[in-house]
Design a protein around this motif. Structure first.
Motif, PDB file in Angstrom:
ATOM      1  N   UNK A  99       0.836  -1.207   0.000  1.00 22.89           N
ATOM      2  CA  UNK A  99       0.000   0.000   0.000  1.00 22.89           C
ATOM      3  C   UNK A  99       0.869   1.255   0.000  1.00 22.89           C
ATOM      4  N   UNK A 100       1.932   1.261   0.821  1.00 19.83           N
ATOM      5  CA  UNK A 100       2.808   2.430   0.882  1.00 19.83           C
ATOM      6  C   UNK A 100       3.506   2.660  -0.448  1.00 19.83           C
ATOM      7  N   UNK A 106      -0.761   6.704  -6.282  1.00 20.26           N
ATOM      8  CA  UNK A 106      -2.106   6.150  -6.201  1.00 20.26           C
ATOM      9  C   UNK A 106      -2.853   6.736  -5.012  1.00 20.26           C
ATOM     10  N   UNK A 107      -4.120   7.078  -5.226  1.00 15.95           N
ATOM     11  CA  UNK A 107      -4.935   7.550  -4.107  1.00 15.95           C
ATOM     12  C   UNK A 107      -5.512   6.355  -3.360  1.00 15.95           C
ATOM     13  N   UNK A 139      -8.930  -0.586  -4.846  1.00 20.21           N
ATOM     14  CA  UNK A 139      -9.427  -1.373  -5.971  1.00 20.21           C
ATOM     15  C   UNK A 139      -8.334  -2.156  -6.686  1.00 20.21           C
ATOM     16  N   UNK A 140      -7.090  -1.627  -6.698  1.00 20.99           N
ATOM     17  CA  UNK A 140      -6.031  -2.268  -7.483  1.00 20.99           C
ATOM     18  C   UNK A 140      -5.069  -3.109  -6.643  1.00 20.99           C
TER      19      UNK A 140
END
Length: 308
Positions: free
Chosen positions: A206-207, A214-215, A221-222
Motif C-alpha cells: 500500500x505504501x 495512487x490515491x 481497488x487495485x
C-alpha cells in the motif's frame, strides 16, 4: 512403568504410520486412503441425507398420505405457482442484499482490525465475535425489541424530531426487518475470512502504491481487493449461502413476509406434505450449488485467482 510402556507403544505406532505414509503417500491408493475418512463423513452427513430428501421429493402425495411412485408434480407446482416463485425470488434477493451490506461493513472492519492492531484491532475482533456467543433466538428477539413501533430506534427518531407517529418507518414484519437482522447475524462470517487474508498482505504494498501516486480508492481497488479476493470470496459465499437457508431470524422478524426456509418448515410441520417440502428444499440446495459453482468459475477466469 505402565505410562512409559504406553508412550513406547504410541511411538511405535507413530513410526509405523509415518513409514506407511512415506512409502505410499504419493501413490493414488495412498492419496485416496488419506481422504477416505473425510469422504466417509461427507457421505454420511451430507450426501445420503440429500439423496433421501430427493427421493421424498419425487413421491406422490395423495389425500394426506405419501404414496409409492415417482412424480415431478411437486417441482412443477413450485415453479408454476406464482406464490412460490415470488418466495424463491424474495429469498435470493434478501440473501444478495445481506451479502452486499455485510461486505460493505465487513471489509472496513477487517482492514481496521489488521492495520490498526493493538487494542483497536482486538476490540473490533471481540465486538464482531461476541454476538456468536449469544443464542441466535436471543439475538433475533433483541432486534424484535429494537425494531418494533415502540422500540428504541423509532422512539429515538421521534425524540429527535426526525419522524412522527404517522411518518415513522415500519422496520418489523417486512423485508427490511429480515435484512437488518440477517446482516447482523452474518457479519462475523464475512469479517473473519477477510481478516485471515489481510494478515498476509504486506503494508509495504500500500505504501509503495501511494508513493507512486495512487490515491486511497486506487489502492483499494487495485491492491487490496485483488489480494484479499480469496477471503472476500469465502466470506461472500458463506454469507450468501447461510442467509439463503436461514430460518430463525426471518421467522421472527419477517411476520407475514415469508422466505423459502420458513415455508419449507411450515409445510413439513403444518400440512405434513413431506414430498412438496422436500422438493422446495432440493430447489434451495440447487440454487446454492449453482451460485457456488458459478462464483468459482468467475474467480477462475480472473487473473491469478482460483476457486474458493
Amino acid at each position: 512403568m505402565a505410562t512409559k510402556q504406553n508412550q513406547s507403544r504410541l511411538s511405535d505406532v507413530n513410526e509405523r504410520v509415518s513409514d506407511v505414509l512415506r512409502k505410499y503417500g504419493d501413490t493414488r491408493v495412498g492419496k485416496y486412503s488419506l481422504i477416505a475418512p473425510t469422504l466417509f463423513v461427507v457421505a454420511v452427513l451430507m450426501v445420503f441425507p440429500t439423496l433421501i430428501l430427493m427421493s421424498y421429493s419425487m413421491n406422490p402425495f395423495v389425500q394426506g398420505n405419501i404414496q409409492p411412485g415417482v412424480t415431478l408434480a411437486h417441482y412443477l407446482e413450485a415453479f408454476t405457482t406464482p406464490l412460490y416463485r415470488n418466495i424463491l425470488f424474495r429469498t435470493i434477493k434478501i440473501a444478495a442484499i445481506v451479502t452486499v451490506i455485510d461486505f460493505l461493513l465487513g471489509f472496513p472492519l477487517a482492514y481496521a482490525a489488521v492495520r490498526k492492531g493493538g487494542w483497536t484491532g482486538k476490540l473490533i475482533v471481540i465486538a464482531t465475535l461476541a454476538p456468536l456467543t449469544i443464542d441466535l433466538v436471543v439475538r433475533s428477539f433483541g432486534w424484535f425489541v429494537l425494531l418494533n413501533g415502540s422500540g428504541v430506534i423509532i422512539t429515538t427518531l421521534k425524540m429527535l424530531g426526525l419522524v412522527t407517529s404517522e411518518t415513522a418507518p415500519t422496520l418489523l414484519f417486512n423485508e427490511t426487518g429480515i435484512i437488518i437482522g440477517l446482516s447482523h447475524v452474518m457479519l462475523p462470517f464475512m469479517v473473519f475470512p477477510i481478516i485471515n487474508v489481510m494478515h498476509t498482505i504486506p503494508r509495504t504494498l500500500e505504501e509503495a502504491a501511494q508513493n507512486l501516486g495512487a490515491n486511497r480508492f486506487t489502492v483499494f481497488t487495485r491492491i487490496l481487493v485483488p489480494l484479499a479476493l480469496p477471503g472476500i470470496s469465502a466470506g461472500v459465499l458463506i454469507t450468501f449461502v447461510v442467509s439463503l437457508a436461514s430460518y430463525v431470524t426471518p421467522a421472527m422478524l419477517g411476520g407475514g413476509v415469508k422466505v423459502l426456509p420458513v415455508v419449507i418448515t411450515n409445510t413439513f410441520t403444518s400440512t405434513s406434505n413431506w414430498p412438496f417440502a422436500s422438493a422446495l428444499s432440493m430447489i434451495l440446495v440447487a440454487v446454492a450449488l449453482l451460485v457456488i459453482v458459478g462464483y468459482q468459475r468467475v474467480l477462475k477466469q480472473m487473473d491469478g485467482v482460483g476457486g474458493v
